[in-house]
Motif scaffolding. Structure first.
Motif, PDB file in Angstrom:
ATOM      1  N   ALA A 148       0.715  -0.863   0.103  1.00 29.76           N
ATOM      2  CA  ALA A 148       0.261  -0.213  -0.294  1.00 29.76           C
ATOM      3  C   ALA A 148       0.499   1.119   0.089  1.00 29.76           C
ATOM      4  O   ALA A 148       0.456   2.224  -0.468  1.00 29.76           O
ATOM      5  CB  ALA A 148      -1.209  -0.058   0.913  1.00 29.76           C
ATOM      6  N   ARG A 149       2.227   1.206   0.590  1.00 32.71           N
ATOM      7  CA  ARG A 149       2.638   2.275   0.378  1.00 32.71           C
ATOM      8  C   ARG A 149       3.510   2.675  -0.901  1.00 32.71           C
ATOM      9  O   ARG A 149       4.153   4.024  -1.105  1.00 32.71           O
ATOM     10  CB  ARG A 149       4.334   1.996   1.724  1.00 32.71           C
ATOM     11  CG  ARG A 149       3.714   2.496   2.987  1.00 32.71           C
ATOM     12  CD  ARG A 149       4.721   1.614   3.831  1.00 32.71           C
ATOM     13  NE  ARG A 149       4.163   1.520   5.532  1.00 32.71           N
ATOM     14  CZ  ARG A 149       4.322  -0.030   5.570  1.00 32.71           C
ATOM     15  NH1 ARG A 149       6.454  -0.523   4.856  1.00 32.71           N
ATOM     16  NH2 ARG A 149       4.789  -0.300   6.507  1.00 32.71           N
ATOM     17  N   GLU A 150       3.562   1.973  -1.203  1.00 28.04           N
ATOM     18  CA  GLU A 150       3.886   1.955  -2.658  1.00 28.04           C
ATOM     19  C   GLU A 150       2.665   2.254  -3.651  1.00 28.04           C
ATOM     20  O   GLU A 150       3.533   2.732  -4.657  1.00 28.04           O
ATOM     21  CB  GLU A 150       4.668   0.406  -3.587  1.00 28.04           C
ATOM     22  CG  GLU A 150       6.075   0.385  -2.807  1.00 28.04           C
ATOM     23  CD  GLU A 150       6.729  -0.962  -3.406  1.00 28.04           C
ATOM     24  OE1 GLU A 150       6.132  -1.407  -4.393  1.00 28.04           O
ATOM     25  OE2 GLU A 150       7.249  -1.708  -2.132  1.00 28.04           O
ATOM     26  N   ALA A 151       1.376   2.095  -3.007  1.00 30.49           N
ATOM     27  CA  ALA A 151       0.399   2.691  -3.932  1.00 30.49           C
ATOM     28  C   ALA A 151       0.075   4.411  -3.763  1.00 30.49           C
ATOM     29  O   ALA A 151      -0.329   5.078  -4.920  1.00 30.49           O
ATOM     30  CB  ALA A 151      -1.087   1.919  -4.050  1.00 30.49           C
ATOM     31  N   TYR A 152       0.362   4.396  -2.250  1.00 33.27           N
ATOM     32  CA  TYR A 152       0.322   5.792  -2.378  1.00 33.27           C
ATOM     33  C   TYR A 152       1.053   6.847  -2.757  1.00 33.27           C
ATOM     34  O   TYR A 152       1.931   6.350  -1.803  1.00 33.27           O
ATOM     35  CB  TYR A 152      -0.971   6.360  -1.211  1.00 33.27           C
ATOM     36  CG  TYR A 152      -2.039   5.756  -1.133  1.00 33.27           C
ATOM     37  CD1 TYR A 152      -2.892   6.130  -1.615  1.00 33.27           C
ATOM     38  CD2 TYR A 152      -1.820   4.390  -0.906  1.00 33.27           C
ATOM     39  CE1 TYR A 152      -4.274   5.411  -1.042  1.00 33.27           C
ATOM     40  CE2 TYR A 152      -3.555   3.743  -1.107  1.00 33.27           C
ATOM     41  CZ  TYR A 152      -4.106   3.716  -1.160  1.00 33.27           C
ATOM     42  OH  TYR A 152      -5.716   3.363  -1.015  1.00 33.27           O
ATOM     43  N   ASN A 153       1.183   8.555  -3.358  1.00 28.71           N
ATOM     44  CA  ASN A 153       1.584   9.567  -2.646  1.00 28.71           C
ATOM     45  C   ASN A 153       2.327   9.779  -1.770  1.00 28.71           C
ATOM     46  O   ASN A 153       3.258   9.805  -1.178  1.00 28.71           O
ATOM     47  CB  ASN A 153       1.544  10.685  -3.811  1.00 28.71           C
ATOM     48  CG  ASN A 153       2.787  11.773  -3.956  1.00 28.71           C
ATOM     49  OD1 ASN A 153       3.484  10.966  -3.605  1.00 28.71           O
ATOM     50  ND2 ASN A 153       2.380  12.203  -3.832  1.00 28.71           N
ATOM     51  N   ILE A 154       0.875   9.532  -0.885  1.00 29.30           N
ATOM     52  CA  ILE A 154       1.289  10.065   0.339  1.00 29.30           C
ATOM     53  C   ILE A 154       0.958   9.048   1.883  1.00 29.30           C
ATOM     54  O   ILE A 154       0.537   8.462   1.552  1.00 29.30           O
ATOM     55  CB  ILE A 154      -0.791  11.492   1.119  1.00 29.30           C
ATOM     56  CG1 ILE A 154       0.122  12.437   0.571  1.00 29.30           C
ATOM     57  CG2 ILE A 154       0.110  11.349   2.659  1.00 29.30           C
ATOM     58  CD1 ILE A 154      -1.864  12.840   0.451  1.00 29.30           C
ATOM     59  N   VAL A 155       2.476   8.432   2.590  1.00 32.24           N
ATOM     60  CA  VAL A 155       2.782   7.588   2.737  1.00 32.24           C
ATOM     61  C   VAL A 155       2.633   7.848   4.364  1.00 32.24           C
ATOM     62  O   VAL A 155       2.388   7.000   4.869  1.00 32.24           O
ATOM     63  CB  VAL A 155       4.255   7.469   2.675  1.00 32.24           C
ATOM     64  CG1 VAL A 155       4.033   6.544   1.393  1.00 32.24           C
ATOM     65  CG2 VAL A 155       5.026   8.152   2.917  1.00 32.24           C
ATOM     66  N   ALA A 156       2.492   9.392   5.132  1.00 34.37           N
ATOM     67  CA  ALA A 156       2.024   9.308   6.436  1.00 34.37           C
ATOM     68  C   ALA A 156       1.046  10.120   6.733  1.00 34.37           C
ATOM     69  O   ALA A 156       1.347  11.774   6.296  1.00 34.37           O
ATOM     70  CB  ALA A 156       3.388   9.898   7.215  1.00 34.37           C
TER      71      ALA A 156
END
Length: 191
Positions: A148-156
């Protein structure tokens, strides 16, 4: 009595500035995180309730009494190469610089309130007089799954929350909210 204000004077025959205004392209990104501060009693000794809402399974990490310098240093490091995208990255950056850390696993359909507080045996009733060297509560949402971290530009999502205590009784409120991207950018959301 007055204020000094810089002013640019132009003659009336000037039609336009000779410098072109650079265009910035707007892009749409999906923010997988939301965090709501719940109504109800809140204090350092009794804790506070928050309601996370995530598009994917995520981890909510609550850092009580986080050093202001530690958070600022972590955010600066994110912008200069050390990506804070996983729960363990924030644990490493902030855990030893806060009084207590509590984590919750949040499902994508989960909309329940989470109550977080400092254990009573720590004996912490306030974070000292103003100006403070510690934020009462820093709530961090990160995606639980590496894919999922690779699928989104926003990670936190990083939310700094004021929680009332014995020395400063201002009601609980969000002070700052930041979104961190996979490219090392940081967006300051206005609250």
């Amino acid at each position: 009595f007055g204020f000094d204000v810089p002013v640019i004077l132009r003659s009336s025959d000037e039609t336009e500035s000779s410098l072109p205004t650079p265009e910035k392209r707007m892009v749409q990104v999906t923010n997988p995180f939301a965090l709501e501060l719940c109504c109800g009693p809140a204090s350092v000794t009794d804790g506070v309730s928050v309601r996370p809402c995530c598009l994917e399974p995520c981890v909510l990490s609550c850092f009580w009494g986080c050093e202001v310098r530690a958070l600022q240093g972590g955010l600066r490091a994110h912008q200069h190469g050390l990506r804070l995208s996983a729960p363990q990255h924030f644990q490493e950056a902030l855990h030893l610089r806060s009084h207590h850390c509590q984590s919750f696993h949040i499902g994508s359909e989960d909309r329940e309130e989470r109550h977080t507080q400092i254990p009573a045996d720590r004996g912490i009733a306030d974070f000292g007089p103003l100006p403070r060297e510690r934020y009462p509560l820093v709530a961090v949402l990160t995606l639980a799954e590496p894919e999922a971290r690779e699928a989104y530009n926003i990670v936190a999502s990083v939310t700094v929350i004021h929680v009332p205590d014995d020395k400063y009784s201002l009601s609980a409120r969000v002070l700052f909210q930041y979104l961190l991207t996979s490219q090392g950018n940081m967006y300051d959301l206005k609250v």
